[in-house]
Design a protein around this motif. Structure first.
Motif, PDB file in Angstrom:
ATOM      1  N   MET A   1      -3.143  23.060  -2.717  1.00 36.99           N
ATOM      2  CA  MET A   1      -2.943  21.715  -3.310  1.00 36.99           C
ATOM      3  C   MET A   1      -1.912  22.133  -4.544  1.00 36.99           C
ATOM      4  O   MET A   1      -0.774  21.221  -4.368  1.00 36.99           O
ATOM      5  N   TRP A   2      -1.920  22.839  -5.134  1.00 34.65           N
ATOM      6  CA  TRP A   2      -0.908  23.253  -6.164  1.00 34.65           C
ATOM      7  C   TRP A   2       0.557  23.708  -5.514  1.00 34.65           C
ATOM      8  O   TRP A   2       1.243  24.057  -6.514  1.00 34.65           O
ATOM      9  N   THR A   3       0.705  23.947  -4.387  1.00 36.40           N
ATOM     10  CA  THR A   3       1.927  24.570  -3.956  1.00 36.40           C
ATOM     11  C   THR A   3       2.615  23.301  -3.235  1.00 36.40           C
ATOM     12  O   THR A   3       3.669  23.501  -2.774  1.00 36.40           O
ATOM     13  N   ALA A   4       2.039  22.132  -2.946  1.00 37.55           N
ATOM     14  CA  ALA A   4       2.631  21.322  -2.397  1.00 37.55           C
ATOM     15  C   ALA A   4       3.542  20.169  -3.219  1.00 37.55           C
ATOM     16  O   ALA A   4       3.806  20.384  -4.438  1.00 37.55           O
ATOM     17  N   ASP A   5       4.373  19.749  -2.256  1.00 36.78           N
ATOM     18  CA  ASP A   5       5.556  18.797  -2.907  1.00 36.78           C
ATOM     19  C   ASP A   5       4.802  17.664  -3.617  1.00 36.78           C
ATOM     20  O   ASP A   5       5.338  17.201  -4.626  1.00 36.78           O
ATOM     21  N   TRP A   6       3.653  17.168  -3.276  1.00 33.53           N
ATOM     22  CA  TRP A   6       2.815  16.278  -3.704  1.00 33.53           C
ATOM     23  C   TRP A   6       2.811  16.561  -5.396  1.00 33.53           C
ATOM     24  O   TRP A   6       2.729  15.718  -6.134  1.00 33.53           O
ATOM     25  N   TRP A   7       2.318  17.880  -5.703  1.00 36.54           N
ATOM     26  CA  TRP A   7       2.256  18.281  -7.067  1.00 36.54           C
ATOM     27  C   TRP A   7       3.395  17.965  -7.992  1.00 36.54           C
ATOM     28  O   TRP A   7       3.280  17.324  -9.215  1.00 36.54           O
ATOM     29  N   TRP A   8       4.602  18.296  -7.480  1.00 33.34           N
ATOM     30  CA  TRP A   8       5.873  18.098  -8.089  1.00 33.34           C
ATOM     31  C   TRP A   8       6.216  16.662  -8.262  1.00 33.34           C
ATOM     32  O   TRP A   8       6.734  16.239  -9.329  1.00 33.34           O
ATOM     33  N   ASP A   9       5.968  16.042  -7.380  1.00 24.68           N
ATOM     34  CA  ASP A   9       6.173  14.531  -7.326  1.00 24.68           C
ATOM     35  C   ASP A   9       5.207  13.782  -8.620  1.00 24.68           C
ATOM     36  O   ASP A   9       5.836  13.161  -9.250  1.00 24.68           O
ATOM     37  N   MET A  10       4.192  14.300  -8.435  1.00 26.36           N
ATOM     38  CA  MET A  10       3.270  13.578  -9.522  1.00 26.36           C
ATOM     39  C   MET A  10       3.611  14.222 -10.940  1.00 26.36           C
ATOM     40  O   MET A  10       3.473  13.391 -11.843  1.00 26.36           O
ATOM     41  N   GLN A  11       4.037  15.359 -10.789  1.00 26.77           N
ATOM     42  CA  GLN A  11       4.250  15.998 -12.139  1.00 26.77           C
ATOM     43  C   GLN A  11       5.425  15.162 -12.922  1.00 26.77           C
ATOM     44  O   GLN A  11       5.849  15.035 -13.935  1.00 26.77           O
ATOM     45  N   GLY A  12       6.567  14.954 -11.875  1.00 29.83           N
ATOM     46  CA  GLY A  12       7.807  14.417 -12.216  1.00 29.83           C
ATOM     47  C   GLY A  12       7.447  12.900 -12.880  1.00 29.83           C
ATOM     48  O   GLY A  12       8.480  12.249 -13.725  1.00 29.83           O
ATOM     49  N   LYS A  13       6.186  12.298 -12.540  1.00 29.10           N
ATOM     50  CA  LYS A  13       5.803  10.715 -13.069  1.00 29.10           C
ATOM     51  C   LYS A  13       5.217  11.004 -14.650  1.00 29.10           C
ATOM     52  O   LYS A  13       5.258   9.939 -15.242  1.00 29.10           O
ATOM     53  N   LEU A  14       4.858  12.096 -14.891  1.00 27.45           N
ATOM     54  CA  LEU A  14       4.225  12.185 -16.053  1.00 27.45           C
ATOM     55  C   LEU A  14       5.288  12.412 -17.219  1.00 27.45           C
ATOM     56  O   LEU A  14       6.388  13.152 -17.016  1.00 27.45           O
ATOM     57  N   PRO A  15       4.670  12.227 -18.672  1.00 28.19           N
ATOM     58  CA  PRO A  15       5.741  12.634 -19.694  1.00 28.19           C
ATOM     59  C   PRO A  15       5.795  14.215 -19.643  1.00 28.19           C
ATOM     60  O   PRO A  15       5.138  14.947 -19.166  1.00 28.19           O
ATOM     61  N   THR A  16       6.837  14.784 -20.274  1.00 26.53           N
ATOM     62  CA  THR A  16       7.179  16.307 -20.401  1.00 26.53           C
ATOM     63  C   THR A  16       6.082  16.993 -20.857  1.00 26.53           C
ATOM     64  O   THR A  16       5.924  18.314 -20.355  1.00 26.53           O
ATOM     65  N   SER A  17       5.161  16.454 -21.794  1.00 25.88           N
ATOM     66  CA  SER A  17       4.270  17.619 -22.383  1.00 25.88           C
ATOM     67  C   SER A  17       2.733  17.564 -21.836  1.00 25.88           C
ATOM     68  O   SER A  17       1.891  18.323 -21.841  1.00 25.88           O
ATOM     69  N   ALA A  18       2.744  16.354 -20.845  1.00 22.32           N
ATOM     70  CA  ALA A  18       1.716  16.278 -19.974  1.00 22.32           C
ATOM     71  C   ALA A  18       1.404  17.053 -18.846  1.00 22.32           C
ATOM     72  O   ALA A  18       2.573  17.689 -18.091  1.00 22.32           O
ATOM     73  N   THR A  19       0.503  17.542 -18.191  1.00 22.94           N
ATOM     74  CA  THR A  19       0.310  18.314 -16.963  1.00 22.94           C
ATOM     75  C   THR A  19      -0.918  17.632 -16.147  1.00 22.94           C
ATOM     76  O   THR A  19      -1.738  16.704 -16.603  1.00 22.94           O
ATOM     77  N   ILE A  20      -0.811  17.860 -14.897  1.00 24.90           N
ATOM     78  CA  ILE A  20      -1.463  17.235 -14.007  1.00 24.90           C
ATOM     79  C   ILE A  20      -2.945  17.952 -13.960  1.00 24.90           C
ATOM     80  O   ILE A  20      -2.804  19.348 -13.839  1.00 24.90           O
TER      81      ILE A  20
END
Length: 140
Positions: A1-20
């Motif tokens: 799961m953590w190697t998928a494009d989904w992960w980066w798409d979701m991370q890009g929607k969060l504030p800089t200091s947040a993590t998924i």
């Protein structure tokens, strides 16, 4: 799961200091005891996608935890045609109560829900005997 494009798409929607922390839920209906007659419940488990699946799937890693039991009722006081809908409503209401502390603590992202086919239909509010893609009746 953590190697998928989904992960980066979701991370890009969060504030800089947040993590998924992608939440993975699973459930299974089971009998509670052979001595209690027909008493059943759905066991609901939780894990997160940040944990490698190799670790997550090992029983001794304790990466998956039991977070609660959901009631299974025969709903005998409902008419037969409304019993199924009432059961779906009961499941979803109980699930929302069970997950409310998690929602209050973090901003969870439901990444996966692992269940067998009847429970997948229950979670998706779909009848088991109908196609999701078309309107063909089950007897056709």
């Amino acid at each position: 799961m953590w190697t998928a494009d989904w992960w980066w798409d979701m991370q890009g929607k969060l504030p800089t200091s947040a993590t998924i922390a992608p939440v993975i839920l699973s459930s299974d209906e089971t009998s509670l005891s052979v001595f209690s007659g027909d008493k059943k419940a759905w066991l609901v488990y939780l894990t997160i996608g940040n944990i490698s699946k190799d670790v997550r799937q090992q029983v001794l890693s304790h990466a998956t935890i039991l977070i609660g039991y959901l009631p299974v009722s025969k709903l005998e006081w409902f008419e037969k045609k409304t019993c199924s809908l009432a059961g779906h409503c009961l499941f979803h209401h109980a699930m929302s109560l069970l997950l409310q502390p998690l929602v209050d603590a973090i901003h969870p992202i439901l990444a996966a829900y692992v269940a067998n086919f009847p429970e997948q239909c229950l979670v998706a509010c779909n009848k088991e005997s109908q196609c999701l893609c078309c309107l063909v009746q089950s007897n056709k």
